[in-house]
Scaffold this active site. Structure first.
Site, PDB file in Angstrom:
ATOM      1  CE  LYS A  37      -4.155  -1.951   2.109  1.00  0.00           C
ATOM      2  NZ  LYS A  37      -5.180  -1.795   3.168  1.00  0.00           N
ATOM      3  CG  ASP A  68      -8.079   0.441   2.935  1.00  0.00           C
ATOM      4  OD1 ASP A  68      -8.930  -0.390   2.567  1.00  0.00           O
ATOM      5  OD2 ASP A  68      -6.853   0.233   2.886  1.00  0.00           O
TER       6      ASP A  68
END
Length: 290
Positions: A77, A113
């Site tokens: 990420k 997210d």
């Protein structure tokens, strides 16, 4: 764009991926395949194990015609940021990307997210109360999204990590953005737990390891009434962290709600189709489809 189930299937095949290491545990293919079917799109979603040394090649492949983009999970990420052409404001602020969107040969990094977590917390009944404080467990890409989410709620944030240096780095990075919300790294015994209304486990502790916990021996009775423990881990359904919190009378939720909401937002970014979150939850056999 909203869609009704049973719309006509598009003729051109489209592809999306998950890049992670490991990737075999992921429930993302189940959700996105259900979304493609609901939307009537001829699409395919595949989870691929991509080690760190193979990430650049995998990301370059997203520029091919017919590829919508990809999701990123551990350990990619943060490192994927340098491989992309541009970032959304949220991804830039967070410093981590979980969704790559392919648009005419260019790759945009986004972070679904954070809004996914925000919606999941709302679904769990959590309300952002003035003066409340949040403990984030972990210091990686998921923790960055959790800190960003807590900051949106105007909460003071405490970061706990097995390696204190990583927690210090994350707190410093947030302070370096000139943020108004206070974010501090701390140690377990120095945190004012009586003011912590929300614990977010953004570490991998407990993932496919039912007896692993990021808070071994923790006394959950230290938390104030109405506190919530939100574990981003979704496999197993109930982690040791959740079980111990519940046994102390503290509400605890796993990460399935966040998983579904972030998937919905990613799919919408790729296709323009806003598939109801219930489709994703049903694909996970939750939300009334057990």
């Amino acid at each position: 764009m909203s869609l009704d189930a049973g719309s006509n299937v598009s003729p051109d095949p489209q592809q999306a991926f998950l890049f992670a290491d490991p990737a075999g545990h992921s429930l993302s293919p189940r959700m996105h395949r259900a979304a493609f079917a609901y939307a009537g799109l001829n699409g395919h979603y595949e989870a691929r194990r991509v080690p760190a040394e193979g990430l650049a090649e995998a990301v370059a492949g997203l520029r091919r015609q017919g590829v919508l983009g990809a999701n990123l999970s551990l350990p990619h990420k943060e490192t994927v940021v340098a491989l992309l052409d541009d970032l959304s404001p949220a991804a830039r602020a967070i410093g981590a990307v979980n969704t790559v969107i392919h648009r005419q040969g260019r790759l945009l990094g986004d972070n679904t997210d954070a809004p996914g977590l925000l919606q999941a917390l709302s679904d769990a009944g959590y309300s952002w109360r003035k003066g409340a404080e949040v403990a984030v467990l972990g210091a990686g890409g998921a923790a960055r999204a959790a800190v960003y989410t807590a900051a949106l709620g105007r909460q003071r944030v405490w970061i706990l990590n097995r390696t204190r240096d990583r927690a210090d780095e994350l707190a410093a990075a947030w302070a370096g953005q000139g943020a108004e919300v206070e974010v501090r790294a701390t140690d377990l015994h120095d945190l004012p737990w009586s003011r912590v209304s929300l614990i977010i486990n953004a570490s991998s502790a407990g993932l496919n390891a039912p007896e692993e916990t990021p808070l071994p021996g923790f006394d959950f009775s230290l938390l104030p009434a109405g506190a919530l423990v939100y574990d981003m881990v979704y496999k197993p359904d109930e982690t040791r962290l959740m079980r111990e919190a519940r046994s102390a009378g503290v509400k605890a939720e796993n990460g399935l709600g966040m998983l579904a909401h972030q998937a919905r937002l990613a799919f919408c970014a790729w296709t323009g189709c806003d598939v109801p979150v219930e489709v994703y939850l049903q694909a996970l056999n939750v939300g009334g489809a057990t």
